[in-house]
Enzyme design. Sequence first.
Site, PDB file in Angstrom:
ATOM      1  N   ARG A 217       0.826  -1.211   0.000  1.00  0.00           N
ATOM      2  CA  ARG A 217       0.000   0.000   0.000  1.00  0.00           C
ATOM      3  C   ARG A 217       0.857   1.256   0.000  1.00  0.00           C
ATOM      4  O   ARG A 217       1.934   1.295   0.588  1.00  0.00           O
ATOM      5  CB  ARG A 217      -0.923   0.014   1.224  1.00  0.00           C
ATOM      6  CG  ARG A 217      -1.951  -1.103   1.230  1.00  0.00           C
ATOM      7  CD  ARG A 217      -2.702  -1.155   2.539  1.00  0.00           C
ATOM      8  NE  ARG A 217      -3.783  -2.134   2.510  1.00  0.00           N
ATOM      9  CZ  ARG A 217      -4.436  -2.574   3.569  1.00  0.00           C
ATOM     10  NH1 ARG A 217      -4.112  -2.124   4.761  1.00  0.00           N
ATOM     11  NH2 ARG A 217      -5.396  -3.448   3.458  1.00  0.00           N
TER      12      ARG A 217
ATOM     13  N   ASP B 285     -16.988  -8.963   8.555  1.00  0.00           N
ATOM     14  CA  ASP B 285     -15.835  -9.840   8.360  1.00  0.00           C
ATOM     15  C   ASP B 285     -15.812 -11.033   9.309  1.00  0.00           C
ATOM     16  O   ASP B 285     -15.222 -12.059   8.988  1.00  0.00           O
ATOM     17  CB  ASP B 285     -14.532  -9.050   8.531  1.00  0.00           C
ATOM     18  CG  ASP B 285     -14.207  -8.205   7.310  1.00  0.00           C
ATOM     19  OD1 ASP B 285     -14.944  -8.283   6.312  1.00  0.00           O
ATOM     20  OD2 ASP B 285     -13.209  -7.455   7.359  1.00  0.00           O
TER      21      ASP B 285
END
Length: 435
Positions: A214, A329
């Site tokens: 990232r 999640d």
Amino acid sequence: MNGTAFENYAQIPIAIVGGGLGGLALAIGLLKYGIQVHIYESAEAFSEIGAGVAFGINSITALHLIDPKLLEGYKKHATFNADHDRASTFMSFRWGIDEMKRDGHKAGDVMWNLDDDWRSERAEALGVRTRSCIHRARLLDELVALLPADVTSFKKSFVTAEEQNDGSLKLRFADGTTASASALIGCDGIKSKVRELVCGSGVQATYAGEVAYRAMVPKTDAEKALGSDLAFNGHIYCGYGGYIVTYPVENCDFVNMVAIPHDSGETWTWSQNEWTVPATADEIRQRFKGWYPSLIDIISEYSLPSKWALFDLQHDAPYYKSKICLLGDSAHATTPHLGAGAGMAMEDAYLLSNLIASNGSVAHIENAFRAYDAVRRPRTQSCIEKSRNAAMVMDFLEPEIVDDTTALKEALRTSYKWLWHEDLEAQLCKAKQFL
């Protein structure tokens, strides 16, 4: 709905374990109906890991249905494609590396735009465009702003829960404290402790054969390296064995970039205990050798010194057991290749809060959980599969497609149409039939 219908809810709150995006959205949805909740968060304060998150129209619709104020808060920070001609474009697809044939396409060349050709007017009606992105921290701030200050306890690391003789649950935390709850909803992420109570220890996340590098690049440097078109509109660069996604956030002050290479071979294992491990700029350059040079250079320059292993949670176990349920999640973590993970949690929050409200009494909350599981498990588990398939397509690893961009476009359009244009209100009506 409020008042006497929720007297049982009001006596002892519903416990929400986990103060991430999904848990807070659920709390907002329940509080809207006068249902008492309490959030238990293991961290010292609300926080979000990661940078940008992309929302399609299904996610935006869920925000609006949970609470119109939540959508208004979201829109204050949302960033769209800078090019107004791409208002209906989710992402523009490009070649990330030279095509492997004579006189083929070169790295950086345009493939096609992924447009919403089906119902883009829905985005206009809600005051957004087909794709919007927001920094996770900004979305978290807007969620927190809609919650009373006294509904959250921090530094509460959940250990287990036990049903009492009166039907309530006793929650136990790592610091030795306990709390009572009328029901428990686990929103504690992919490594959920609540999930062990619902699904058993056999349901575990699986490594997807990918890591993510990232970078968050300042506006000026992104524009200098790539030009304004590539910097300030969403792009996906496809290539042999990986892909890179870039899109602006924070009103184009930054460009979020994520490079995701795919492990070679048919089986993948992650041998390290931690899922986030150190990484270097040189590693990125090596993994993406031969890719679009300007893009790799700027990602490498601003890359975070870590890489994230990607896991997901594909299984067929119910999302509830008795008075305990899972959301987001903790139930169905997915890889990020469709940009759908956070949006699925928003859909969950809308459906579950409404079903609990319609159920009317905590004594029969298992009915609401059962109805939620009946409609959400098929959709969310399909999302996991479609997300993995999307990576294979964008990485040119799908044998029937490889680098055929026409077939690639059709495969992705099919998945995104399925994702974006689910009728959430119709899904709720269907779920209510199970009550």
